[in-house]
Design a protein around this motif. Structure first.
Motif, short mmCIF file in Angstrom:
data_model
loop_
_atom_site.label_atom_id
_atom_site.label_comp_id
_atom_site.label_asym_id
_atom_site.label_seq_id
_atom_site.Cartn_x
_atom_site.Cartn_y
_atom_site.Cartn_z
N ARG A 148 0.99 -1.13 -0.19
CA ARG A 148 0.14 -0.08 0.09
C ARG A 148 0.99 1.02 0.06
O ARG A 148 1.68 1.51 0.77
CB ARG A 148 -0.92 0.08 1.12
CG ARG A 148 -2.07 -1.08 1.12
CD ARG A 148 -2.94 -1.08 2.43
NE ARG A 148 -4.14 -1.46 2.10
CZ ARG A 148 -4.41 -2.89 2.12
NH1 ARG A 148 -3.53 -3.77 2.40
NH2 ARG A 148 -5.69 -3.39 1.80
N GLY A 149 0.45 2.13 -0.89
CA GLY A 149 1.49 3.46 -1.08
C GLY A 149 2.45 3.22 -1.93
O GLY A 149 2.96 4.12 -2.31
N LEU A 181 -4.13 1.72 -15.85
CA LEU A 181 -4.93 2.94 -15.77
C LEU A 181 -6.21 2.84 -15.13
O LEU A 181 -6.72 3.54 -14.32
CB LEU A 181 -5.33 3.84 -17.20
CG LEU A 181 -4.01 4.21 -17.98
CD1 LEU A 181 -4.29 4.86 -19.15
CD2 LEU A 181 -3.38 5.26 -16.85
N GLY A 182 -6.82 1.36 -15.27
CA GLY A 182 -8.30 1.09 -14.71
C GLY A 182 -8.24 0.44 -13.42
O GLY A 182 -9.12 -0.09 -13.13
N HIS A 183 -6.87 -0.10 -12.98
CA HIS A 183 -6.86 -1.08 -12.07
C HIS A 183 -7.65 -0.47 -10.90
O HIS A 183 -7.20 0.81 -10.35
CB HIS A 183 -5.56 -1.74 -11.63
CG HIS A 183 -5.53 -2.89 -10.87
ND1 HIS A 183 -5.66 -3.05 -9.55
CD2 HIS A 183 -5.24 -4.16 -11.29
CE1 HIS A 183 -5.56 -4.12 -9.06
NE2 HIS A 183 -5.37 -4.72 -10.35
N PRO A 184 -8.22 -1.07 -9.97
CA PRO A 184 -9.21 -0.35 -8.92
C PRO A 184 -8.09 -0.14 -7.80
O PRO A 184 -8.51 0.67 -6.96
CB PRO A 184 -10.20 -1.53 -8.45
CG PRO A 184 -9.72 -3.03 -9.16
CD PRO A 184 -8.98 -2.32 -10.34
N ALA A 185 -7.23 -1.01 -7.43
CA ALA A 185 -6.06 -0.78 -6.51
C ALA A 185 -5.09 0.52 -6.67
O ALA A 185 -4.39 0.61 -5.86
CB ALA A 185 -5.44 -2.06 -6.35
N LEU A 186 -5.31 1.00 -7.74
CA LEU A 186 -4.21 2.05 -8.18
C LEU A 186 -5.14 3.33 -8.43
O LEU A 186 -5.91 3.41 -8.81
CB LEU A 186 -3.29 1.54 -9.46
CG LEU A 186 -2.54 0.35 -9.36
CD1 LEU A 186 -1.87 0.33 -10.97
CD2 LEU A 186 -1.31 0.94 -8.41
N ARG A 187 -4.07 4.40 -8.29
CA ARG A 187 -4.52 5.73 -8.75
C ARG A 187 -3.37 5.96 -9.83
O ARG A 187 -2.02 5.89 -9.39
CB ARG A 187 -4.35 6.67 -7.70
CG ARG A 187 -5.45 6.48 -6.40
CD ARG A 187 -6.86 7.02 -6.92
NE ARG A 187 -6.70 8.33 -7.12
CZ ARG A 187 -7.90 9.05 -7.46
NH1 ARG A 187 -8.90 8.33 -8.11
NH2 ARG A 187 -7.89 10.31 -7.60
N GLY A 193 1.66 4.87 -11.54
CA GLY A 193 0.47 4.30 -10.49
C GLY A 193 1.02 4.32 -9.06
O GLY A 193 2.19 3.80 -8.76
N THR A 194 0.00 4.49 -8.29
CA THR A 194 0.39 4.15 -6.64
C THR A 194 -0.61 3.57 -6.26
O THR A 194 -1.83 3.95 -6.40
CB THR A 194 0.32 5.71 -6.00
OG1 THR A 194 1.67 6.41 -6.56
CG2 THR A 194 0.90 5.63 -4.38
N ARG A 195 -0.21 2.48 -5.46
CA ARG A 195 -1.32 1.60 -4.74
C ARG A 195 -2.27 2.37 -3.79
O ARG A 195 -1.80 3.12 -3.01
CB ARG A 195 -0.67 0.28 -4.22
CG ARG A 195 -1.88 -0.55 -3.83
CD ARG A 195 -1.17 -1.80 -3.43
NE ARG A 195 -2.34 -2.66 -2.76
CZ ARG A 195 -2.26 -3.44 -2.06
NH1 ARG A 195 -0.89 -4.11 -1.72
NH2 ARG A 195 -3.38 -4.50 -1.46
N ARG A 196 -3.43 2.37 -3.79
CA ARG A 196 -4.32 2.87 -2.74
C ARG A 196 -3.90 2.44 -1.31
O ARG A 196 -3.74 1.36 -1.18
CB ARG A 196 -5.66 2.65 -3.07
CG ARG A 196 -6.45 3.21 -4.44
CD ARG A 196 -7.65 2.95 -4.81
NE ARG A 196 -7.93 3.16 -6.04
CZ ARG A 196 -8.67 4.56 -6.17
NH1 ARG A 196 -9.01 5.29 -5.19
NH2 ARG A 196 -8.82 4.76 -7.64
#
Length: 72
Positions: free
Chosen positions: A15-16, A46-52, A67-70
């Motif tokens: 995470r992070g 771009l669309g992975h739910p665990a990433l921004r 991307g950064t993991r939520r």
């Protein structure tokens, strides 16, 4: 990524944690297309739910997805 299983974001990143995937041609529309079909690799990151995540243009012919993991 053709034929390969997509990367498991939740196993690869804490995470992070941040990932950068390079060597994309800059996208010009949505959904992104590569060689006449949906760009599955770019859509995965771009669309992975665990990433921004976001695509960053580095040159006229080069982009990367960062991307950064939520946290939750």
């Amino acid at each position: 990524m053709s034929g390969d299983a997509p990367a498991d974001v939740e196993k690869l990143l804490v995470r992070g944690g941040t990932v950068a995937v390079d060597d994309f041609t800059p996208g010009t529309g949505w959904p992104p297309v590569h060689e006449g079909a949906a760009d599955r690799a770019r859509l995965h990151w771009l669309g992975h739910p665990a990433l921004r995540s976001a695509e960053l243009r580095l040159a006229a012919d080069l982009s990367t997805v960062v991307g950064t993991r939520r946290l939750v």
